[in-house]
Design a protein around this motif. Sequence first.
Motif, PDB file in Angstrom:
ATOM      1  N   GLU A   1       0.840  -1.206   0.000  1.00 32.51           N
ATOM      2  CA  GLU A   1       0.000   0.000   0.000  1.00 32.51           C
ATOM      3  C   GLU A   1       0.877   1.258   0.000  1.00 32.51           C
ATOM      4  O   GLU A   1       0.564   2.238  -0.679  1.00 32.51           O
ATOM      5  CB  GLU A   1      -0.911  -0.049   1.233  1.00 32.51           C
ATOM      6  CG  GLU A   1      -2.100   0.870   1.178  1.00 32.51           C
ATOM      7  CD  GLU A   1      -3.017   0.647  -0.021  1.00 32.51           C
ATOM      8  OE1 GLU A   1      -3.193  -0.514  -0.436  1.00 32.51           O
ATOM      9  OE2 GLU A   1      -3.528   1.653  -0.550  1.00 32.51           O
ATOM     10  N   ILE A   2       1.962   1.194   0.749  1.00 28.45           N
ATOM     11  CA  ILE A   2       2.871   2.347   0.832  1.00 28.45           C
ATOM     12  C   ILE A   2       3.501   2.612  -0.546  1.00 28.45           C
ATOM     13  O   ILE A   2       3.701   3.760  -0.936  1.00 28.45           O
ATOM     14  CB  ILE A   2       3.957   2.113   1.916  1.00 28.45           C
ATOM     15  CG1 ILE A   2       3.287   2.100   3.307  1.00 28.45           C
ATOM     16  CG2 ILE A   2       5.058   3.171   1.848  1.00 28.45           C
ATOM     17  CD1 ILE A   2       4.198   1.689   4.454  1.00 28.45           C
ATOM     18  N   GLU A   3       3.764   1.540  -1.264  1.00 25.37           N
ATOM     19  CA  GLU A   3       4.393   1.703  -2.584  1.00 25.37           C
ATOM     20  C   GLU A   3       3.501   2.421  -3.589  1.00 25.37           C
ATOM     21  O   GLU A   3       3.985   2.963  -4.573  1.00 25.37           O
ATOM     22  CB  GLU A   3       4.857   0.348  -3.116  1.00 25.37           C
ATOM     23  CG  GLU A   3       6.252   0.069  -2.588  1.00 25.37           C
ATOM     24  CD  GLU A   3       6.745  -1.323  -2.848  1.00 25.37           C
ATOM     25  OE1 GLU A   3       6.335  -1.908  -3.872  1.00 25.37           O
ATOM     26  OE2 GLU A   3       7.530  -1.809  -2.018  1.00 25.37           O
ATOM     27  N   LYS A   4       2.227   2.450  -3.324  1.00 26.24           N
ATOM     28  CA  LYS A   4       1.308   3.152  -4.232  1.00 26.24           C
ATOM     29  C   LYS A   4       1.375   4.668  -4.054  1.00 26.24           C
ATOM     30  O   LYS A   4       0.814   5.407  -4.858  1.00 26.24           O
ATOM     31  CB  LYS A   4      -0.141   2.696  -3.972  1.00 26.24           C
ATOM     32  CG  LYS A   4      -0.408   1.237  -4.297  1.00 26.24           C
ATOM     33  CD  LYS A   4      -1.872   0.925  -4.002  1.00 26.24           C
ATOM     34  CE  LYS A   4      -2.124  -0.570  -3.997  1.00 26.24           C
ATOM     35  NZ  LYS A   4      -3.417  -0.904  -3.375  1.00 26.24           N
ATOM     36  N   LEU A   5       2.014   5.114  -2.978  1.00 24.31           N
ATOM     37  CA  LEU A   5       2.051   6.561  -2.700  1.00 24.31           C
ATOM     38  C   LEU A   5       3.026   7.271  -3.636  1.00 24.31           C
ATOM     39  O   LEU A   5       3.957   6.669  -4.151  1.00 24.31           O
ATOM     40  CB  LEU A   5       2.487   6.810  -1.252  1.00 24.31           C
ATOM     41  CG  LEU A   5       1.568   6.283  -0.142  1.00 24.31           C
ATOM     42  CD1 LEU A   5       2.244   6.468   1.211  1.00 24.31           C
ATOM     43  CD2 LEU A   5       0.216   6.985  -0.165  1.00 24.31           C
ATOM     44  N   ASP A   6       2.790   8.564  -3.811  1.00 22.67           N
ATOM     45  CA  ASP A   6       3.680   9.397  -4.622  1.00 22.67           C
ATOM     46  C   ASP A   6       5.046   9.469  -3.931  1.00 22.67           C
ATOM     47  O   ASP A   6       5.159  10.018  -2.832  1.00 22.67           O
ATOM     48  CB  ASP A   6       3.039  10.799  -4.725  1.00 22.67           C
ATOM     49  CG  ASP A   6       3.941  11.785  -5.424  1.00 22.67           C
ATOM     50  OD1 ASP A   6       5.013  11.377  -5.920  1.00 22.67           O
ATOM     51  OD2 ASP A   6       3.558  12.971  -5.473  1.00 22.67           O
ATOM     52  N   PRO A   7       6.098   8.896  -4.574  1.00 20.77           N
ATOM     53  CA  PRO A   7       7.393   8.840  -3.903  1.00 20.77           C
ATOM     54  C   PRO A   7       8.091  10.203  -3.789  1.00 20.77           C
ATOM     55  O   PRO A   7       9.049  10.352  -3.033  1.00 20.77           O
ATOM     56  CB  PRO A   7       8.216   7.888  -4.787  1.00 20.77           C
ATOM     57  CG  PRO A   7       7.548   7.932  -6.122  1.00 20.77           C
ATOM     58  CD  PRO A   7       6.125   8.318  -5.909  1.00 20.77           C
ATOM     59  N   SER A   8       7.583  11.193  -4.534  1.00 21.91           N
ATOM     60  CA  SER A   8       8.267  12.492  -4.513  1.00 21.91           C
ATOM     61  C   SER A   8       7.913  13.307  -3.262  1.00 21.91           C
ATOM     62  O   SER A   8       8.576  14.279  -2.937  1.00 21.91           O
ATOM     63  CB  SER A   8       7.915  13.293  -5.774  1.00 21.91           C
ATOM     64  OG  SER A   8       6.544  13.638  -5.730  1.00 21.91           O
ATOM     65  N   ARG A   9       6.871  12.901  -2.559  1.00 25.11           N
ATOM     66  CA  ARG A   9       6.482  13.659  -1.364  1.00 25.11           C
ATOM     67  C   ARG A   9       7.448  13.385  -0.222  1.00 25.11           C
ATOM     68  O   ARG A   9       7.804  12.233   0.028  1.00 25.11           O
ATOM     69  CB  ARG A   9       5.075  13.244  -0.906  1.00 25.11           C
ATOM     70  CG  ARG A   9       3.985  13.976  -1.627  1.00 25.11           C
ATOM     71  CD  ARG A   9       2.683  13.857  -0.893  1.00 25.11           C
ATOM     72  NE  ARG A   9       2.687  14.626   0.358  1.00 25.11           N
ATOM     73  CZ  ARG A   9       1.636  14.701   1.175  1.00 25.11           C
ATOM     74  NH1 ARG A   9       0.537  14.058   0.883  1.00 25.11           N
ATOM     75  NH2 ARG A   9       1.694  15.416   2.276  1.00 25.11           N
TER      76      ARG A   9
END
Length: 279
Positions: free
Chosen positions: A242-250
């Motif tokens: 689920e965490i991997e779905k987040l925008d990594p640039s934030r």
Amino acid sequence: MQTGRTRRASRRLVAVALLLALLAGTACAPLTVPEEQALGNQFEQSMRGELAFVYDRTIVDYVRKMGAELVAAAGPQPFEYRFYVVVDDEINAFAGPAGHIYVHTATILKARNASELAGVMAHEVGHVAKRHIAANYNRSRNTQIGANLVTLAASILGGGMVGNAASLGTSLAAAGFLNSFGREAEHESDVFAVRAMARAGWSPDGLVSFFELLLHEQGGGGPSFLSSHPATQDRIAQTRAEIEKLDPSRSLRVNDGGKFEIIQRRIELVTGRHRLRRR
Ligand SMILES: [Zn+2]
């Protein structure tokens, strides 16, 4: 003219009647938001007589602010959430009906950074927001615990039984029952927590690392948080996905500039307890 005592007594009688009607009259219908609010108020009153609360303003404000930010990040909510800090050496946190959320001091002392505490709190908010507590309450209606909840509410309102052994066992049992969730509900709360944490600016890795800490602690019988919210390897993997779905640039934070550590020290000071040994 009524005296204060008779006014209070008649208010209680009206409240008992309303509550019993509420609890008995809707045997099959799902718990509505106003019903859950009414139950939440009773639950909170019973907990007040049974748990040792931390009243230190600095500590309480810190936890409330963190909670309020997570709730705000989660979007519109049907309840007004309230967060409490309870003096207890067991790593645990639990939710009552309608957003009354209790965090044990051991959870705060054991967390290795602020994001781990944020993870636990966001997860508890998830159980309320996703109406898992309401679902458990409905499930309880036909059980002994359901009957106990009715007795509990009546006894609190009646003012007679509060503080005695019977009500103590009953309401803590009710708290335990309302907080036993299946795997699906746990997953739903984890997903909720990951998203709310990220929106509030916290790194959701804190949720995963706290699960890992719990798994590590499990050797000695396991903290009670695990019995109501089992932290399995599956669950950790699902949360990571689920965490991997987040925008990594934030950029998401793990710490808050030492504020969390000050709160930990303050809890030790206020409660006179030593910080649990880190492993
Ligand atoms: Zn849970």
